[in-house]
Every structure is written in structure tokens, then in C-alpha cells.
Write a protein that holds these residues in place. Structure first.
Motif, PDB file in Angstrom:
ATOM      1  N   ILE A 189       0.858  -1.186   0.000  1.00  0.00           N
ATOM      2  CA  ILE A 189       0.000   0.000   0.000  1.00  0.00           C
ATOM      3  C   ILE A 189       0.895   1.237   0.000  1.00  0.00           C
ATOM      4  CG2 ILE A 189      -1.802   1.255   1.228  1.00  0.00           C
ATOM      5  CD1 ILE A 189      -2.709  -1.442   0.155  1.00  0.00           C
ATOM      6  N   PRO A 190       0.666   2.205  -0.895  1.00  0.00           N
ATOM      7  CA  PRO A 190       1.485   3.429  -0.898  1.00  0.00           C
ATOM      8  C   PRO A 190       1.447   4.116   0.459  1.00  0.00           C
ATOM      9  CG  PRO A 190       0.156   3.301  -2.886  1.00  0.00           C
ATOM     10  CD  PRO A 190      -0.305   2.183  -2.003  1.00  0.00           C
ATOM     11  N   LYS A 191       2.603   4.550   0.920  1.00  0.00           N
ATOM     12  CA  LYS A 191       2.699   5.139   2.253  1.00  0.00           C
ATOM     13  C   LYS A 191       1.783   6.348   2.410  1.00  0.00           C
ATOM     14  CE  LYS A 191       7.482   3.589   2.768  1.00  0.00           C
ATOM     15  NZ  LYS A 191       8.898   3.988   2.918  1.00  0.00           N
ATOM     16  N   GLY A 192       1.622   7.125   1.353  1.00  0.00           N
ATOM     17  CA  GLY A 192       0.789   8.315   1.437  1.00  0.00           C
ATOM     18  C   GLY A 192      -0.683   8.025   1.668  1.00  0.00           C
ATOM     19  N   LEU A 193      -1.116   6.784   1.370  1.00  0.00           N
ATOM     20  CA  LEU A 193      -2.528   6.432   1.531  1.00  0.00           C
ATOM     21  C   LEU A 193      -2.838   5.785   2.874  1.00  0.00           C
ATOM     22  CD1 LEU A 193      -3.314   4.982  -2.013  1.00  0.00           C
ATOM     23  CD2 LEU A 193      -3.885   7.254  -1.113  1.00  0.00           C
ATOM     24  N   ILE A 194      -1.802   5.364   3.600  1.00  0.00           N
ATOM     25  CA  ILE A 194      -2.035   4.663   4.859  1.00  0.00           C
ATOM     26  C   ILE A 194      -2.702   5.581   5.880  1.00  0.00           C
ATOM     27  CG2 ILE A 194      -0.903   3.545   6.818  1.00  0.00           C
ATOM     28  CD1 ILE A 194       1.116   2.391   4.877  1.00  0.00           C
TER      29      ILE A 194
ATOM     30  N   ALA B 261      -4.645   8.078   5.263  1.00  0.00           N
ATOM     31  CA  ALA B 261      -6.042   8.281   4.885  1.00  0.00           C
ATOM     32  C   ALA B 261      -6.892   7.080   5.281  1.00  0.00           C
ATOM     33  CB  ALA B 261      -6.143   8.517   3.381  1.00  0.00           C
ATOM     34  N   LEU B 262      -6.343   5.875   5.150  1.00  0.00           N
ATOM     35  CA  LEU B 262      -7.064   4.673   5.540  1.00  0.00           C
ATOM     36  C   LEU B 262      -7.325   4.659   7.051  1.00  0.00           C
ATOM     37  CD1 LEU B 262      -5.253   2.012   3.325  1.00  0.00           C
ATOM     38  CD2 LEU B 262      -7.597   2.846   3.049  1.00  0.00           C
TER      39      LEU B 262
ATOM     40  N   TRP C 183      -6.259  -1.685  -6.514  1.00  0.00           N
ATOM     41  CA  TRP C 183      -7.595  -1.073  -6.421  1.00  0.00           C
ATOM     42  C   TRP C 183      -8.521  -1.900  -5.536  1.00  0.00           C
ATOM     43  CZ3 TRP C 183     -12.028  -3.573  -7.697  1.00  0.00           C
ATOM     44  CH2 TRP C 183     -11.921  -4.712  -8.525  1.00  0.00           C
TER      45      TRP C 183
ATOM     46  N   LEU D 256      -7.413  -1.434  -1.798  1.00  0.00           N
ATOM     47  CA  LEU D 256      -7.844  -0.139  -1.267  1.00  0.00           C
ATOM     48  C   LEU D 256      -9.352  -0.091  -1.057  1.00  0.00           C
ATOM     49  CD1 LEU D 256      -5.586   2.303  -3.341  1.00  0.00           C
ATOM     50  CD2 LEU D 256      -5.331   1.656  -0.939  1.00  0.00           C
ATOM     51  N   SER D 257     -10.094  -0.687  -1.975  1.00  0.00           N
ATOM     52  CA  SER D 257     -11.554  -0.685  -1.843  1.00  0.00           C
ATOM     53  C   SER D 257     -11.987  -1.446  -0.595  1.00  0.00           C
ATOM     54  CB  SER D 257     -12.200  -1.315  -3.086  1.00  0.00           C
ATOM     55  OG  SER D 257     -11.884  -0.572  -4.243  1.00  0.00           O
TER      56      SER D 257
ATOM     57  N   THR E  96     -10.979   0.361   2.587  1.00  0.00           N
ATOM     58  CA  THR E  96     -11.833   1.526   2.825  1.00  0.00           C
ATOM     59  C   THR E  96     -13.149   1.127   3.478  1.00  0.00           C
ATOM     60  OG1 THR E  96     -10.887   2.745   0.953  1.00  0.00           O
ATOM     61  CG2 THR E  96     -13.080   3.405   1.697  1.00  0.00           C
TER      62      THR E  96
END
Length: 441
Positions: free
Chosen positions: A263-268, A270-271, A321, A324-325, A328
Motif C-alpha cells: 500500500i502506498p505510504k501516502g494512503l495509509i 487516509a485509511l 484497487w 484499497l476498496s 476503505t
């Protein structure tokens, strides 16, 4: 002083949001918690960027924030139960915390700031926070009528969700604009604002303080009350089980997300924030469902869903995808489940314990469910070194499911269900809130 809502001649209390004193209490907590979220980033950044703190010093600074809960947690409940009025202690705690936080930018401006100073500040604020929480829960019963305890609990858990979503972003902005030491001023101002709002509450407190037989006997009375009451014992055991495996999962969560799931670090971040969004939804839904189904039924359903996210994460494969889905959806649902469980747990405890034991039972339960966090984190990290990341996560899901046994074999089952009606002045109690984040239930 206006009369307590408990003694209002009206058979149906007005909605909580129309009750001035509840709005003041809720706003005070929301502002104070948000300020604390700012300091969680600002104080460590001050130590790292300005004071070049060593790893050992950072460890001491981190431990200082939680040490008061271990040293004063049980005693704080005994202290709260001895008080006729809880609000003066709450205001004093906020003012002490304000003064301690304000010394950080002042010491920095005068060239006196060092890591030892930050550790001392963390200890003072932590100690004040422990005492505040011990007094806050009994105080809630003075402000909110029994019929609205669950709704009020949901509102406070929503505060934690708001802070978990907005606090880190606000902290980053303030650190960027003001520098880390000056950003700590936001925490000081939040404590001051909270104290002023609490001072404006008009509901009178008429508590009958428990007779004291000495600190140790008072503390053991709280322990005995929790361990001998079948409902309180089940709630305590479930809370400890959930927190142990939740923290074991947290210990390996970041490594698993980055190294295994890619998982991209920048999205963790946000999750993780989605749990806060889910918490807001959970608070809103719980306040409404409890009126129809009662807290017991909601708790019985909520506990079943606790392992879902961890199990899904442990079994997750496929394209980015899809990952992430699923993360989320499960993250948002879990945030709501955490708040639903914690809200109903607190309301049931408030219902089940006599007023003179509220502070001690609350402190005992909080001490246990928060104290086990360190053990869970350590166990998760060590187990991952021997078993690997994915097996540990699956074990955490299985361990989390054990909490279902505690709840479903207790008198909370439907055939013992308490009706969702106002409780008479008798056995009552409460639990301090779980953090409305999946990482720290």
C-alpha cells in the motif's frame, strides 16, 4: 444554580442538543481532545528537530504520557468517589494542563527548553488527564438524564472521532506555520477554553460521597465490584481481550501494509482516518438504534463484527484497487463498530453500578483495558519475528473473536436483557471511553 435535569418536572427531557449544559460539556471535551491531538505531533517534533533527542530520550518521552495512568489510574477512581462535586476538580485539571503546556513555548523562547522539561510536562498533563477522566464520568450523570445516557456517550465518542480525523491535519498545519514549540500553545489554549466552558455549566451536583476506609480499601472495593458483578466482569474481560489483540495487530499493521500489501505510504494515513469517519457514523446510528433495541442487543451484535476487518486484512490479496476498496469499506465499518461497542459498554456500566462506586469501577476498568495495550503491542511484535506478519494478523483476528464468548455467555444475552428505559436512581456506573480508532480501542 439551575436544578438538575434529573429532577426536572417534565417527564420527557428535551433533546440533548437543546440542553445548554450538555452542549457546553461536549464542546469542552471536543476542544480539549483536539488540542491533545495537536500536541501528539508537536511535542515529539520539538524533541526531535530542536533538541536532537536520542532514541532513549524519545522512549522516555513516549512512556511519560502513559505512565500516570499506570501509577494513578486506580487511585483516581477512589478520589473521584470521595467528592461531593466533580466539576471543580475537572476545571482544576484543565487549568493545570494549560499551565504545563504553556511552559513549552515559554521555555523555548528563553532558551531553557530541554527533553527533561518535555518529559516533566508530559507527566503533569498525563496525571491531570487521569484525574479528569475519573471525575468526568460521574459528572456526566449529573448533567444528563438517565434516559439519555447512551446518546450522550455516543456524542462523546463522536468527539474522539472528530479529533482523530481533524487533529493530525491541524497539527501539521500549525507546526508548519508556527514551528513545533509554538504549536503546543494550541493545546494550552484548548485546555483553557475547556476549563472556561466547564465553568459555565449551571447544573448543580448533588453527589453523596462514598465513605472512605483508606486508599487501599477504597481501591480494592472497586476491584471487587467489577470482578463479582457478572455483567461488569464480562465487559472488563471483553475489553481486555479486544485491546490486547487490537494492539498486537497495531504493532505489525504498518509493516504489513507497506511490505506485504504494498500500500502506498501516502494512503495509509487516509485509511487510518477512515476509522474516525466511521466513528462519527457509528455514534449517530447507535444513539438512534439504542432507543429501539436497547444497549444490550447492540453490544451483542457489535462484538461479533470486531474480527471482520483484521480477518479481511489478513486474507487480502489482489490488485491495488481491490485492496484499497476493501480496506476503505472495512476500516469505515470498524470505526463505527468500535464506537457502537464503546458507547453501549459505557451506558451499561453506568446502569449497572451504584453511584458511590462509579469512579472506582470506571477507573478499574480503564486501568485494565488501557494497561493491556503495552502487553499486546509487545506480544504482536515478538510473535511477528517468529511467525511472520500474516500469521500474526490472522491470530489477532481469532483472538479478537474470543471477546464474543465473554459477552454472549453473560447476562447481557436477550433472556436477561435490560429494557431500554430510563434507569431509576439505583445501581449505576460507567466506563471511560475507548479511543475511537481501530488502532487503540
Amino acid at each position: 444554580m439551575k436544578p438538575s435535569l434529573h429532577n426536572s418536572p417534565s417527564s420527557e427531557p428535551p433533546p440533548l442538543l437543546r440542553q445548554r449544559d450538555y452542549r457546553l460539556l461536549w464542546t469542552a471535551r471536543t476542544i480539549s481532545i483536539t488540542g491533545s491531538e495537536v500536541s501528539k505531533l508537536a511535542i515529539p517534533l520539538t524533541a526531535v528537530t530542536l533538541l536532537t533527542a536520542s532514541p532513549t530520550q524519545m522512549g522516555l518521552l513516549t512512556a511519560a504520557a502513559s505512565m500516570p495512568a499506570l501509577l494513578l489510574g486506580l487511585q483516581s477512581g477512589a478520589i473521584a468517589d470521595r467528592l461531593t462535586r466533580h466539576r471543580p476538580l475537572m476545571i482544576a485539571c484543565e487549568l493545570v494542563s494549560c499551565a504545563a503546556a504553556a511552559t513549552v513555548p515559554l521555555a523555548w523562547l528563553f532558551g531553557l527548553l530541554n527533553v527533561t522539561w518535555l518529559i516533566a510536562v508530559a507527566l503533569v498533563i498525563g496525571a491531570a488527564g487521569v484525574l479528569f477522566k475519573a471525575a468526568n464520568f460521574p459528572h456526566l450523570a449529573s448533567v444528563v438524564p438517565p434516559a439519555q445516557h447512551t446518546e450522550a456517550m455516543a456524542g462523546f465518542h463522536a468527539s474522539y472521532s472528530v479529533a482523530s480525523v481533524g487533529g493530525p491535519g491541524l497539527a501539521g498545519l500549525l507546526v508548519q506555520v508556527l514551528t513545533a514549540p509554538l504549536a503546543v500553545l494550541a493545546e494550552a489554549l484548548s485546555f483553557l477554553t475547556s476549563a472556561l466552558l466547564l465553568r459555565c455549566i449551571g447544573t448543580s451536583e448533588r453527589n453523596e460521597p462514598a465513605s472512605s476506609r483508606g486508599m487501599w480499601r477504597d481501591v480494592t472495593a472497586g476491584l471487587r465490584a467489577v470482578l463479582t458483578h457478572p455483567v461488569l466482569r464480562a465487559l472488563l474481560a471483553a475489553g481486555v481481550t479486544i485491546n490486547f489483540f487490537a494492539m498486537a495487530y497495531t504493532a505489525v499493521y504498518m509493516l504489513y501494509m507497506v511490505n506485504t500489501l504494498a500500500i502506498p505510504k501516502g494512503l495509509i494515513g487516509a485509511l487510518v482516518a477512515l476509522s474516525g469517519v466511521g466513528g462519527l457514523l457509528g455514534a449517530w446510528i447507535t444513539a438512534r438504534l439504542s432507543k429501539r433495541y436497547g444497549e444490550n442487543r447492540i453490544l451483542l451484535v457489535a462484538v461479533v463484527f470486531f474480527p471482520i476487518e483484521i480477518l479481511a486484512v489478513g486474507l487480502l490479496t489482489g490488485p491495488l484497487w481491490w485492496k484499497l476498496s476493501l480496506l476503505t469499506v472495512t476500516g469505515t465499518i470498524t470505526g463505527g463498530i468500535v464506537v457502537a461497542f464503546a458507547t453501549c459498554m459505557g451506558a451499561i456500566m453506568l446502569r449497572e453500578t451504584s453511584p458511590e462506586l462509579r469512579g472506582r469501577v470506571n477507573a478499574t476498568t480503564t486501568f485494565a483495558v488501557q494497561g493491556v495495550l503495552a502487553l499486546g503491542g509487545l506480544a504482536g511484535g515478538v510473535a511477528a519475528d517468529f511467525l511472520g506478519l500474516r500469521p500474526v494478523i490472522l491470530l489477532c483476528a481469532a483472538g479478537m473473536a474470543l471477546s464474543t464468548i465473554w459477552i454472549w455467555t453473560s447476562p447481557l444475552r436477550p433472556h436477561h436483557r435490560h429494557p431500554p428505559t430510563p434507569t431509576p436512581p439505583g445501581p449505576d456506573l460507567s466506563l471511560s471511553t475507548f479511543m475511537a480508532q481501530k488502532r487503540h480501542l
